[in-house]
Enzyme design. Sequence first.
Site, PDB file in Angstrom:
ATOM      1  CD1 TRP A 145      -0.520  -1.740   3.031  1.00 31.96           C
ATOM      2  CD2 TRP A 145       0.567   0.184   3.379  1.00 31.96           C
ATOM      3  NE1 TRP A 145       0.216  -1.878   4.184  1.00 31.96           N
ATOM      4  CE2 TRP A 145       0.886  -0.708   4.431  1.00 31.96           C
ATOM      5  CE3 TRP A 145       1.138   1.453   3.395  1.00 31.96           C
ATOM      6  CZ2 TRP A 145       1.747  -0.372   5.480  1.00 31.96           C
ATOM      7  CZ3 TRP A 145       2.001   1.793   4.434  1.00 31.96           C
ATOM      8  CH2 TRP A 145       2.288   0.887   5.459  1.00 31.96           C
ATOM      9  CE  LYS A 169      -3.469  -8.934  -2.832  1.00 28.56           C
ATOM     10  NZ  LYS A 169      -4.193  -7.812  -2.240  1.00 28.56           N
ATOM     11  N   GLY A 222       6.089  -6.478  -0.648  1.00 30.17           N
ATOM     12  CA  GLY A 222       5.403  -6.501   0.645  1.00 30.17           C
ATOM     13  C   GLY A 222       6.317  -6.977   1.752  1.00 30.17           C
ATOM     14  CD  GLU A 244      12.122  -5.840  -5.555  1.00 25.08           C
ATOM     15  OE1 GLU A 244      12.796  -5.416  -4.605  1.00 25.08           O
ATOM     16  OE2 GLU A 244      12.613  -6.112  -6.664  1.00 25.08           O
ATOM     17  CG  LEU A 245      10.629  -9.637   0.497  1.00 29.28           C
ATOM     18  CD1 LEU A 245      11.117 -10.937   1.112  1.00 29.28           C
ATOM     19  CD2 LEU A 245       9.130  -9.695   0.248  1.00 29.28           C
ATOM     20  CB  CYS A 278      10.912  -0.969   1.212  1.00 26.75           C
ATOM     21  SG  CYS A 278      10.926  -0.195  -0.410  1.00 26.75           S
ATOM     22  CD  GLU A 378      10.266  -2.879   6.664  1.00 28.78           C
ATOM     23  OE1 GLU A 378       9.468  -3.834   6.697  1.00 28.78           O
ATOM     24  OE2 GLU A 378      10.667  -2.364   5.601  1.00 28.78           O
TER      25      GLU A 378
END
Length: 472
Positions: A145, A169, A222, A244-245, A278, A378
């Site tokens: 988001w 999605k 996410g 992609e974290l 991130c 994080e």
Amino acid sequence: MTTITKHYINGEYIESHGREVMEIINPTNCQVIGRVTLGDEEDTRRAIAAAKRAFVAFGQTTKEERVSYLRRLHDAVSARVDDLTHAMVEEYGGVAQFSRLIVESGAKAFPAAAKGLEELSMTESWGKTTVTLEPVGVAGLITAWNANSLFICLKLASAVAAGCTVVIKPSEMSSLQTQVMIECVEAAKLPKGVCNVVIGRGGTVGAELVRNPDVAKISFTGSVAVGQSIMRDGATTMKRVTLELGGKSPTILLDDAALEQAIPAALVMAFMNSGQACAAGTRLLVPKSRVAAVRQAIVEAMLHFPVGNPADPRTVVGPMVSQNQYERVQSYIHKGIEEGALILAGGEGHPQGFEAGYFVKPTVFVNVKNDMAIAQEEIFGPVLCVIAYDSEDDAIRIANESKYGLHAAVLGTDLQRARRVASQIRSGRVVINGMTDDPQAPWGGFKFSGVGREYGRYGIEAFLETRAIIES
Ligand code: NAD
């Protein structure tokens, strides 16, 4: 009040089969500004079937055709920058000026992919062998988001460049932005079924994409926990994955850095996107000899990072996206105090006058040890940890002592030295002397920050397989 009840499947708006209705809440004032009907497994299967049918022809398109689709997507998104920015401010609380940059970066993903595609050699031959690059198939694109439209653009650009068809999605918390993105896709007139969008929860729509044997690839942005579950569950159908974290990015301030430039640059990296980034530079590593001066410079620079209504152009830090995210940030500020770090700026609770929304105080901790939870985990909010180091080697050691490795920064006057330090950081990207971007350069993480890369040629390669044909 916006009401969204349809998904975008096979080039048409289709009434949702899923019946759950979710409220869209403006995080600035907690007012309900819309309702969205969430899709379910059946909606997802319809979208996958459409993408599978479309792949038969789209997978055979030429480079030139795909470049022209990318140009059309670029035109369509560029024409809606204002609407996408407005939606990001309304439903996410994104600060207006930063949100515009994010949306514009999304638009730029399409020409970057077109350039990457033009440069990519799709066929290589020697002797009796021919090797071709082939689209991997139907791809599921799952986004977070905090920059939903940018992630959609990045993933869609790479997939279209490769010749893949997609089911997107988006984050269920980004429906207003997604609605505008669907209109962009429609305006770009892609062949029916090439780009399908189902709004829904991760546990239903996302899980169906991960489990469905007709989906060859998942490109995900996410959290680490969900990324791990995608890798695990996707193994059953041998999914290719790009993940992609998260990050806990270090900013190394070298002892020759000019503080009047370096400290504002470090705070921009810490507080960009209200800290919900991130890549946020949330660990500032400072030589022991300069800690006192750095503290003073931070206190002065904090005046230029005001909290406020995200629509106000003077605001730098807006609200958190949700009550959950507000509580998460509060719990970490509390934990930092318990762990013995000292608050230099900010602290617990709402900033005065901003009790109606999910606002937190931009917070700077000093006397932080790198093994504290606030330095290792994080937080995903505007919380900066200042950590002292003894020597250049010590700074590099601390920077790399993290399970993450997405992004890093080096600030210093001697460029040769800054480059030498940058080359020893175990991160997918290292910027020197301030936040900057290059849409052709790869984006992605070492270690727990992910698997694979996005952007430009690297992003396209993630949607390709190689095939060798060898004549006897
Ligand atoms: P999240 O993992 O909770 O959700 C991300 C997406 O995954 C959402 O669309 C969600 O609905 C979906 N999802 C949830 N469960 C799923 C499941 N079981 N199967 C499939 N999909 C599922 O993350 P978030 O809270 O939306 O975003 C914050 C995280 O994203 C942070 O950790 C942040 O660091 C990371 N992030 C990384 C990057 C990057 O480029 N590396 C960029 C932005 C955000």
